[in-house]
Motif scaffolding. Structure first.
Motif, PDB file in Angstrom:
ATOM      1  N   ALA A   1     -22.126   3.906 -22.123  1.00 12.88           N
ATOM      2  CA  ALA A   1     -22.456   3.606 -23.082  1.00 12.88           C
ATOM      3  C   ALA A   1     -22.410   4.318 -24.226  1.00 12.88           C
ATOM      4  CB  ALA A   1     -23.132   2.105 -22.645  1.00 12.88           C
ATOM      5  N   TYR A   2     -22.772   5.231 -24.242  1.00 11.52           N
ATOM      6  CA  TYR A   2     -23.045   6.018 -25.205  1.00 11.52           C
ATOM      7  C   TYR A   2     -23.041   6.957 -25.720  1.00 11.52           C
ATOM      8  CZ  TYR A   2     -26.763   2.660 -26.673  1.00 11.52           C
ATOM      9  OH  TYR A   2     -27.744   1.439 -26.657  1.00 11.52           O
ATOM     10  N   TYR A   3     -21.711   7.720 -25.967  1.00 11.38           N
ATOM     11  CA  TYR A   3     -20.973   8.234 -26.106  1.00 11.38           C
ATOM     12  C   TYR A   3     -20.308   9.068 -27.401  1.00 11.38           C
ATOM     13  CZ  TYR A   3     -18.156  12.909 -24.286  1.00 11.38           C
ATOM     14  OH  TYR A   3     -18.193  14.174 -23.598  1.00 11.38           O
ATOM     15  N   ILE A   4     -22.201   9.979 -27.726  1.00 13.26           N
ATOM     16  CA  ILE A   4     -22.105  10.475 -29.265  1.00 13.26           C
ATOM     17  C   ILE A   4     -21.167  11.097 -29.680  1.00 13.26           C
ATOM     18  CG2 ILE A   4     -23.626  10.404 -31.396  1.00 13.26           C
ATOM     19  CD1 ILE A   4     -24.467   7.918 -30.331  1.00 13.26           C
ATOM     20  N   LEU A   5     -20.696  10.385 -30.960  1.00  9.81           N
ATOM     21  CA  LEU A   5     -19.573  11.769 -30.979  1.00  9.81           C
ATOM     22  C   LEU A   5     -19.370  11.428 -33.114  1.00  9.81           C
ATOM     23  CD1 LEU A   5     -16.415  10.777 -28.854  1.00  9.81           C
ATOM     24  CD2 LEU A   5     -17.901  12.991 -28.880  1.00  9.81           C
ATOM     25  N   PRO A   6     -19.347  11.861 -33.779  1.00 12.59           N
ATOM     26  CA  PRO A   6     -19.762  11.778 -34.893  1.00 12.59           C
ATOM     27  C   PRO A   6     -18.566  11.508 -35.980  1.00 12.59           C
ATOM     28  CG  PRO A   6     -18.790  14.463 -34.510  1.00 12.59           C
ATOM     29  CD  PRO A   6     -18.606  13.601 -33.829  1.00 12.59           C
ATOM     30  N   ASP A   7     -17.291  10.689 -35.187  1.00 13.93           N
ATOM     31  CA  ASP A   7     -16.226   9.874 -35.993  1.00 13.93           C
ATOM     32  C   ASP A   7     -16.402   8.196 -35.489  1.00 13.93           C
ATOM     33  OD1 ASP A   7     -15.617  11.952 -37.361  1.00 13.93           O
ATOM     34  OD2 ASP A   7     -14.709  12.635 -36.166  1.00 13.93           O
ATOM     35  N   VAL A   8     -17.535   8.238 -34.560  1.00 14.14           N
ATOM     36  CA  VAL A   8     -16.955   7.094 -33.373  1.00 14.14           C
ATOM     37  C   VAL A   8     -17.965   7.028 -31.942  1.00 14.14           C
ATOM     38  CG1 VAL A   8     -15.431   7.665 -31.478  1.00 14.14           C
ATOM     39  CG2 VAL A   8     -15.614   4.850 -32.240  1.00 14.14           C
ATOM     40  N   ILE A   9     -18.548   5.937 -31.605  1.00 17.44           N
ATOM     41  CA  ILE A   9     -19.658   6.139 -30.614  1.00 17.44           C
ATOM     42  C   ILE A   9     -18.302   5.499 -29.281  1.00 17.44           C
ATOM     43  CG2 ILE A   9     -21.100   4.945 -28.800  1.00 17.44           C
ATOM     44  CD1 ILE A   9     -22.911   4.709 -31.608  1.00 17.44           C
ATOM     45  N   LEU A  10     -18.290   6.275 -28.678  1.00 21.65           N
ATOM     46  CA  LEU A  10     -17.316   6.338 -27.279  1.00 21.65           C
ATOM     47  C   LEU A  10     -18.260   5.281 -25.904  1.00 21.65           C
ATOM     48  CD1 LEU A  10     -14.880   6.128 -25.224  1.00 21.65           C
ATOM     49  CD2 LEU A  10     -15.148   9.161 -25.166  1.00 21.65           C
ATOM     50  N   ASP A  11     -17.565   4.506 -25.770  1.00 25.48           N
ATOM     51  CA  ASP A  11     -18.173   3.615 -24.684  1.00 25.48           C
ATOM     52  C   ASP A  11     -17.196   3.781 -23.517  1.00 25.48           C
ATOM     53  OD1 ASP A  11     -19.119   1.962 -22.456  1.00 25.48           O
ATOM     54  OD2 ASP A  11     -19.673   0.434 -24.124  1.00 25.48           O
ATOM     55  N   LEU A  12     -17.468   4.130 -22.026  1.00 26.46           N
ATOM     56  CA  LEU A  12     -16.353   4.677 -21.497  1.00 26.46           C
ATOM     57  C   LEU A  12     -17.032   3.796 -19.690  1.00 26.46           C
ATOM     58  CD1 LEU A  12     -18.398   8.407 -20.700  1.00 26.46           C
ATOM     59  CD2 LEU A  12     -15.788   7.861 -21.861  1.00 26.46           C
ATOM     60  N   ARG A  13     -17.813   2.534 -20.417  1.00 29.58           N
ATOM     61  CA  ARG A  13     -17.785   1.751 -18.975  1.00 29.58           C
ATOM     62  C   ARG A  13     -17.127   1.164 -18.929  1.00 29.58           C
ATOM     63  NH1 ARG A  13     -22.871  -1.773 -21.152  1.00 29.58           N
ATOM     64  NH2 ARG A  13     -21.385  -1.648 -22.793  1.00 29.58           N
ATOM     65  N   GLN A  14     -15.625   0.990 -19.391  1.00 26.91           N
ATOM     66  CA  GLN A  14     -14.764  -0.431 -18.692  1.00 26.91           C
ATOM     67  C   GLN A  14     -12.810   0.433 -19.280  1.00 26.91           C
ATOM     68  OE1 GLN A  14     -15.011  -4.359 -20.468  1.00 26.91           O
ATOM     69  NE2 GLN A  14     -16.396  -3.464 -21.460  1.00 26.91           N
ATOM     70  N   ILE A  15     -13.516   1.585 -18.739  1.00 30.02           N
ATOM     71  CA  ILE A  15     -12.023   2.567 -18.806  1.00 30.02           C
ATOM     72  C   ILE A  15     -10.973   1.973 -17.703  1.00 30.02           C
ATOM     73  CG2 ILE A  15     -10.857   4.898 -18.663  1.00 30.02           C
ATOM     74  CD1 ILE A  15     -13.494   5.604 -20.221  1.00 30.02           C
ATOM     75  N   LYS A  16      -9.802   1.669 -17.571  1.00 28.25           N
ATOM     76  CA  LYS A  16      -8.396   1.635 -16.741  1.00 28.25           C
ATOM     77  C   LYS A  16      -8.305   2.187 -16.676  1.00 28.25           C
ATOM     78  CE  LYS A  16      -5.395  -2.056 -15.140  1.00 28.25           C
ATOM     79  NZ  LYS A  16      -4.008  -3.650 -15.328  1.00 28.25           N
ATOM     80  N   LEU A  17      -7.999   3.019 -15.547  1.00 22.12           N
ATOM     81  CA  LEU A  17      -6.858   3.801 -14.727  1.00 22.12           C
ATOM     82  C   LEU A  17      -5.575   3.405 -14.599  1.00 22.12           C
ATOM     83  CD1 LEU A  17      -9.211   7.177 -14.294  1.00 22.12           C
ATOM     84  CD2 LEU A  17      -7.751   6.549 -16.455  1.00 22.12           C
ATOM     85  N   THR A  18      -4.483   3.540 -14.023  1.00 22.29           N
ATOM     86  CA  THR A  18      -3.326   3.001 -13.254  1.00 22.29           C
ATOM     87  C   THR A  18      -1.968   4.422 -13.138  1.00 22.29           C
ATOM     88  OG1 THR A  18      -3.510   1.037 -14.359  1.00 22.29           O
ATOM     89  CG2 THR A  18      -1.652   1.469 -12.957  1.00 22.29           C
ATOM     90  N   GLN A  19      -2.321   5.178 -12.187  1.00 24.97           N
ATOM     91  CA  GLN A  19      -1.179   5.671 -11.245  1.00 24.97           C
ATOM     92  C   GLN A  19       0.478   5.153 -12.069  1.00 24.97           C
ATOM     93  OE1 GLN A  19      -2.266   8.733  -9.824  1.00 24.97           O
ATOM     94  NE2 GLN A  19      -0.709   9.770 -10.609  1.00 24.97           N
TER      95      GLN A  19
END
Length: 647
Positions: A316-334
């Motif tokens: 929930a806290y991928y700390i970056l200089p320009d944004v905080i990225l939340d990885l928890r709900q990423i959806k991948l589709t082939q």
């Protein structure tokens, strides 16, 4: 600026200092590649350590009145072995290059590139450099014996990015007053890169920027995000995710993949012709991950999931200089062969802090290896290692020299990585590499270890052969992460013989970023008394990928099928991982849910012997840890689910 109605295509050819230079040629010249941008990540903590210790030595020599020689504190491989091959093509195709190959001296690299253009009689194009990340530069220019004040430095917790928690005591250790600080670099963001591209730069070289900035900067320029009054943090998060996925080269295209045979035996050459990753980014924030046609490897939801979890902490806290990225709900589709659609990245306003990477020196170390063959090779190796340690310590004691501060013995090939979980057949192991690593405050004292290492060939166990180079003492450098106030750090753009400071975007100084919205977690498994429960190796139900952040390692586990995930969660608890990895993990294990990826992420502190620069163990960066866990731990699951999965 390209036609923003069509996706922006960005390829990455380098994951680290030492990646294949031929990858750049592949991405530039492959049929149908048509890249808008080519990016390359060269820098890691170990790389920064190598560069900084050499620079420190030169500056001290100069300060003492000597002649230090001229240093090249940038990645020499980039202009010499990459640009020379591809410059005519990128100029012809209009492809722009963004890379952190500038390392400690991006301005010098800019000059080198401009001289190379003249030498090759190529059209003059704009080259820009981004600097400002070196927090010690102003101090060392005045006196290299001085060190930067850490008064504004904030310790970084692996579990809570900016707020103290009970886990903070388990973070990487900070330097003591008598331990010389070698370097301190802030991870800059993407705005400087975007500004350089706005001014017409076709090649942008940086120092220490956050890895994903190499992709975010071009997208920021293409879509004008940095000029908008209202920032869409979700699309910034998506761009950062795209950068994270491709910045590690073939990790997203089948490199280091759990099901390795699929990549090794893939069409068009497999491992011998691995395709490097490309993203096709749409202005909506959705993007496709792919690779050049007729190259080896594969791009699937599994390969992309593994890379998303690589070197991540709290999702929930991928700390970056320009944004905080939340990885928890990423959806991948082939969505096609070697084409994966990535959606649903979430972002929040960035913090007032920048991550930074510090390095300090703590004594000296030396490592030596010998090969031992024959029956009981592992037992012989460990006996030889103990004997060398004790002989040298006796010499020290008799000559009034302090003992080793630490001495590590590993019989590589004897399942030492597994610790007490090994197959326990040491008498059957007939070939190992004995690796010994010593730590001492005096580099001269370590010479005794080098002498005794060689002497083993005649005075110890049978079957000793294959000496490597005679070891030499090297500085024992320790990496430590931290946070530094953005307001104290300037991003400097050098272009057209002018320098300007690039302002930061607005940040959240009210700590609201620490109030993450809860999401629905991975459901608990429900086991009926009528279920036929069987135990299955985790690798049969899941993929795994592990990585490092200083002295912290993460182990990401991704279910092969959604119905397996609750059972994996039930069996593979934080305690189960902590117990299995107790021979290396001396800190805390915390588990996080990523239901969007059908994944769990385990964060292990005090696990790598101090981290990649200082660790004495053979796996300094936790690269094997996921393999240890998925092949060693078992999951209890109803047998009917396994039967259904095979239909």
């Amino acid at each position: 600026m390209s036609d923003t109605k069509k996706p922006v295509r960005i390829g990455c050819y380098s994951a680290f200092f030492g990646d294949s230079p031929e990858a750049a040629v592949q991405l530039v010249k492959s049929e149908g590649a048509n890249l808008d941008y080519l990016v390359a990540d060269y820098l890691a903590e170990i790389t920064m350590g190598i560069f900084t210790i050499k620079r420190k030595q030169r500056r001290i020599i100069k300060h003492m009145g000597g002649t230090p020689g001229h240093g090249k504190d940038y990645v020499l491989q980039f202009p010499q072995y990459v640009l020379r091959k591809i410059l005519p093509d990128i100029i012809k195709n209009g492809t722009k290059i963004v890379t952190n190959a500038g390392a400690l001296d991006p301005v010098l690299l800019k000059t080198v590139i401009e001289e190379l253009l003249v030498e090759l009689k190529l059209p003059k194009i704009k080259v820009a450099a981004i600097e400002g990340d070196d927090l010690m530069a102003q101090y060392e220019n005045e006196n290299p014996m001085n060190t930067v004040s850490l008064s504004q430095f904030k310790e970084f917790s692996s579990f809570s990015p900016v707020s103290p928690t009970k886990h903070d005591l388990l973070s990487d250790r900070l330097p003591k007053p008598d331990e010389p600080l070698i370097s301190l670099h802030a991870y800059l963001g993407a705005r400087g890169i975007a500004a350089a591209l706005d001014k017409g730069a076709q090649i942008v070289v940086t120092g220490r920027v956050v890895d994903s900035a190499l992709v975010v900067g071009p997208l920021m320029h293409e879509y004008g995000w940095h000029k908008q009054a209202k920032v869409d943090y979700d699309v910034l998060a998506a761009a950062s995710l795209a950068g994270h996925i491709i910045e590690c080269g073939c990790h997203a295209t089948g490199g280091n993949f759990t099901d390795w045979k699929l990549a090794a035996n893939s069409p068009y050459g497999g491992y011998a012709n691995m395709g490097y990753p490309i993203v096709e980014f749409d202005r909506s924030g959705e993007f496709i991950v792919t690779k050049p046609e007729k190259t080896g490897g594969l791009v699937t939801t599994a390969t992309v999931s593994e890379q998303i979890l690589y070197e991540s902490l709290d999702p929930a806290y991928y700390i970056l200089p320009d944004v905080i990225l939340d990885l928890r709900q990423i959806k991948l589709t082939q969505v096609g062969e070697n084409r994966v659609l990535v959606q649903n990245a979430k972002g929040r306003k960035p913090t007032e802090w920048l991550k930074c990477c510090g390095i300090f020196m703590d004594g000296w170390k030396m490592a030596g290896q010998i090969i031992i063959g024959g029956a009981e090779a592992k037992d012989k190796a460990e006996a030889v290692g103990r004997a060398v340690r004790d002989r040298v310590n006796t010499y020290y004691r008799e000559n009034g020299i302090d003992q080793f501060r630490d001495f590590n013995i590993e019989a590589v090939g004897g399942e030492t990585l597994y610790g007490p979980n090994n197959a326990n057949h040491s008498h059957e192991i007939r070939e190992v590499v004995l690796k010994m690593t010593a730590h001492h405050d005096d580099p001269e004292a370590l010479k005794a270890f080098s002498l005794e290492l060689v002497a083993t060939v005649t005075n110890m166990a049978p079957g000793i052969t294959g000496f490597f180079d005679r070891p030499k003492p090297i500085p024992n450098m320790i990496h430590f992460p931290g946070l530094y106030p953005k307001k104290e750090v300037k991003t400097i753009l050098d272009i057209d013989n002018q320098k300007e400071s690039i302002p930061w975007s607005a940040w959240d100084d009210k700590a609201s970023f620490d109030k993450v919205e809860p999401i629905e977690s991975v459901p608990e498994a429900v086991i009926s008394k009528d279920d036929d429960i069987v135990k299955v190796k985790l690798i049969d139900l899941a993929y795994g990928r592990s990585g490092d952040k200083g002295d912290v390692s993460n182990i990401g586990i991704i279910a092969r099928d959604p119905k397996f995930l609750p059972y994996i969660k039930r069996s593979i608890t934080a305690d189960a991982v902590a117990n299995y990895m107790s021979h290396v993990c001396k800190g805390t294990v915390v588990r996080y849910d990523l239901p969007g990826l059908l994944a769990l992420n385990f964060v292990l502190t005090q696990t790598l012997g101090g981290g990649g620069l200082s660790s004495m163990v053979v796996d300094k960066q936790g690269k094997t840890y996921a393999q240890l866990v998925v092949t060693g731990l078992e999951v209890e699951i109803p047998s009917h689910l396994l039967r259904l999965s095979k239909l």
